[in-house]
Design a protein around this motif. Structure first.
Motif, short mmCIF file in Angstrom:
data_model
loop_
_atom_site.label_atom_id
_atom_site.label_comp_id
_atom_site.label_asym_id
_atom_site.label_seq_id
_atom_site.Cartn_x
_atom_site.Cartn_y
_atom_site.Cartn_z
N ASP A 99 44.55 -114.61 25.28
CA ASP A 99 43.12 -114.91 25.17
C ASP A 99 42.31 -114.01 26.10
N ASP A 100 42.82 -113.80 27.30
CA ASP A 100 42.13 -112.92 28.26
C ASP A 100 41.96 -111.52 27.69
N VAL A 101 43.02 -111.01 27.07
CA VAL A 101 42.98 -109.64 26.56
C VAL A 101 42.01 -109.53 25.39
N ILE A 102 42.04 -110.49 24.48
CA ILE A 102 41.12 -110.45 23.34
C ILE A 102 39.69 -110.62 23.81
N ARG A 103 39.45 -111.55 24.72
CA ARG A 103 38.09 -111.82 25.17
C ARG A 103 37.50 -110.65 25.95
N THR A 104 38.28 -110.06 26.85
CA THR A 104 37.77 -108.98 27.69
C THR A 104 37.97 -107.61 27.07
N GLN A 105 38.87 -107.52 26.06
CA GLN A 105 39.24 -106.23 25.46
C GLN A 105 39.78 -105.27 26.51
N ALA A 373 26.64 -113.55 28.25
CA ALA A 373 27.41 -112.41 28.76
C ALA A 373 28.58 -112.05 27.85
N LEU A 374 28.91 -112.92 26.91
CA LEU A 374 30.05 -112.66 26.03
C LEU A 374 29.67 -111.71 24.91
N HIS A 375 30.65 -110.99 24.42
CA HIS A 375 30.48 -110.19 23.21
C HIS A 375 30.09 -111.13 22.07
N THR A 382 32.82 -119.24 20.31
CA THR A 382 32.61 -120.34 21.25
C THR A 382 31.65 -121.38 20.67
N LEU A 383 30.58 -120.91 20.04
CA LEU A 383 29.60 -121.82 19.46
C LEU A 383 30.23 -122.68 18.37
N VAL A 384 30.98 -122.07 17.48
CA VAL A 384 31.62 -122.82 16.40
C VAL A 384 32.67 -123.78 16.95
N VAL A 401 28.09 -119.31 12.02
CA VAL A 401 27.19 -118.62 12.95
C VAL A 401 27.32 -117.11 12.74
N MET A 402 26.19 -116.43 12.76
CA MET A 402 26.17 -114.98 12.92
C MET A 402 25.40 -114.67 14.19
N CYS A 403 25.98 -113.83 15.03
CA CYS A 403 25.39 -113.49 16.32
C CYS A 403 25.15 -111.98 16.36
N LEU A 404 23.90 -111.59 16.59
CA LEU A 404 23.52 -110.17 16.62
C LEU A 404 22.91 -109.82 17.97
N ASP A 405 23.47 -108.83 18.63
CA ASP A 405 22.87 -108.24 19.82
C ASP A 405 22.16 -106.96 19.42
#
Length: 437
Positions: A99-105, A373-375, A382-384, A401-405
């Motif tokens: 999970d750490d690797v996927i989350r932080t890349q 702060a998350l991608h 996380t929201l779902v 959910v669709m999240c756009l930065d």
């Protein structure tokens, strides 16, 4: 094993660091890709595994693919040993090294010492889409050059998976940690091939958790030369009927979009398709189009929940003019509206499954702030997940959910680093080390 460079004639090459007995080798990038392509689609992973084993003396090499939910991974074995019985055996990600690797890349090195094998886990990602993980167990701690090569090999593996997953069901099987209903099968095939994408001007990701009885949610995006377009839709009803309505609507939207239609015409054609073939049913939806030239943003709201925009730490609901859902047999038209989107904004588009019943117990705006702060990929997930937890794992309606930065049109080059600055990975080992970009 791939350390990319060029020979004296300009030909791209892949260099292999010398192993323990002083042996080394070089292979052009074209030869590496040709080796993977020569193998059967499911065996292309084995080509990479054999290269890493031979050149690093790895005790084992594995590819772990992320499942549909993004909450688990499934280990794919070597060709001939992949058992494709449903359901796939999953490894839950929460609170794990994976999970750490996927989350932080960021690749991770775990060296327990005492002669134990050293575990390296690297992200297999393409343009922000977390496809899975590359895991190796080596007899000794890797140096900076080896870590760099592993990171680049993992990135190359993403392209190999993408190129081969249309030819075999093995990758689809690996993403199914629970058997899919017919409705869910239809629904998943409507989603974009990659649930996340990064570009210089933006990053976008979607997440969808089907209800116990699938409710017909979909999301989609496409990047053209000058625009990025997004849509979120919710078909009425449940199960196969809802999935078929979603298929009709998504097909109409894609057909119009690919013919070069603007948002108003896309909405009109989707509405017409629903009225002619939707059997008195309807679909709510939201269409968004952003110019990559000047940042001008426009959207259509067809009876859909309002989007949320986060700016300067504050979340506000965007209150648009609301037009009829697609398929209503009453005189109506679709208005293209402007949306104020500035660099640094995060836009969240969702379906009513994120708002109904037990989901009301969540402070969605607060959660959007806390995940800023998350991608977008991790924020959407996380929201779902929070909504699923609020319903104790049993949704009455799909949660999407669709999240756009939005980074802005002044951005011209995205950071596509695959780990080239991981030189201090082994130097900073302290039992378990995560090497940063």
């Amino acid at each position: 094993m791939t350390v990319y460079g060029h020979d004296e004639g300009g030909e791209p090459t892949t260099r292999t660091p010398e192993n323990g007995d002083g042996r080394g080798s070089a292979m052009t990038l074209a030869e590496t890709l040709a080796a993977a392509e020569t193998a059967a689609p499911v065996e292309s992973l084995d080509v990479i595994a054999r290269m890493l084993k031979e050149q690093l003396g790895a005790a084992s090499v594995s590819f772990l693919i992320t499942d549909f939910t993004g909450g688990s991974v499934v280990r794919l074995g070597a060709a001939g040993s992949v058992e494709t019985d449903e359901p796939a055996r999953r490894i839950t990600l929460r609170d794990t090294l994976y999970d750490d690797v996927i989350r932080t890349q960021r690749p991770s090195v775990e060296d327990k010492g005492d002669g134990a094998l050293v575990q390296i886990v690297a992200p297999v990602t393409n343009r922000g889409d977390a496809i899975g993980l590359l895991e190796l167990f080596l007899p000794a701690a890797p140096d900076a050059e080896v870590m760099r090569a592993i990171g680049e090999t993992a990135h190359a593996l993403a392209y190999i998976v993408i190129a081969n997953r249309s030819f075999t069901d093995v990758y689809q099987w690996g993403r199914r940690t629970t058997p899919l209903s017919l409705a869910a099968e239809i629904q998943h095939r409507l989603l974009p091939a990659s649930l996340s994408c990064e570009a210089a001007q933006f990053a976008v990701a979607g997440a969808l958790e089907p209800a116990d009885h699938v409710g017909g949610d979909t999301f989609d995006y496409v990047i053209d030369r000058d625009t990025v377009q997004l849509s979120v839709t919710d078909a009425m009803g449940h199960d196969v009927d809802a999935a078929l309505l979603a298929t009709l609507l998504v097909g109409a939207l894609r057909r119009a979009r690919r013919a070069g239609a603007d948002l108003a015409e896309q909405a009109r054609q989707a509405d017409q398709a629903m009225r002619e073939h939707g059997r008195q049913s309807y679909v709510t939806g939201q269409l968004l189009r952003i110019s990559l030239i000047d940042g001008r943003t426009e959207f259509v709201n067809a009876g859909h929940p309002w989007p949320l925009r986060m700016r300067d730490g504050q979340v506000r609901e965007i209150a648009p003019q609301i037009d009829m859902p697609f398929g209503f047999h009453a005189p109506h038209r679709y208005r293209v509206q402007s949306l104020d989107l500035r660099p640094g904004d995060r836009l969240v588009m969702l379906t009513d499954g994120m708002l109904e019943r037990n989901a009301h117990r969540l402070d969605l705006s607060d959660l959007i702030v806390r995940t800023r702060a998350l991608h977008p990929r991790e924020a959407a997930r996380t929201l779902v997940a929070a909504v699923v937890d609020a319903h104790h794992g049993h949704l009455q309606d799909d949660a999407t959910v669709m999240c756009l930065d939005w980074h802005g049109v002044d951005q011209s080059q995205r950071d596509a680093d695959t780990g080239a600055d991981l030189a201090d990975a082994s130097a900073r080992r302290r039992g378990r080390t995560v090497a940063g970009r």
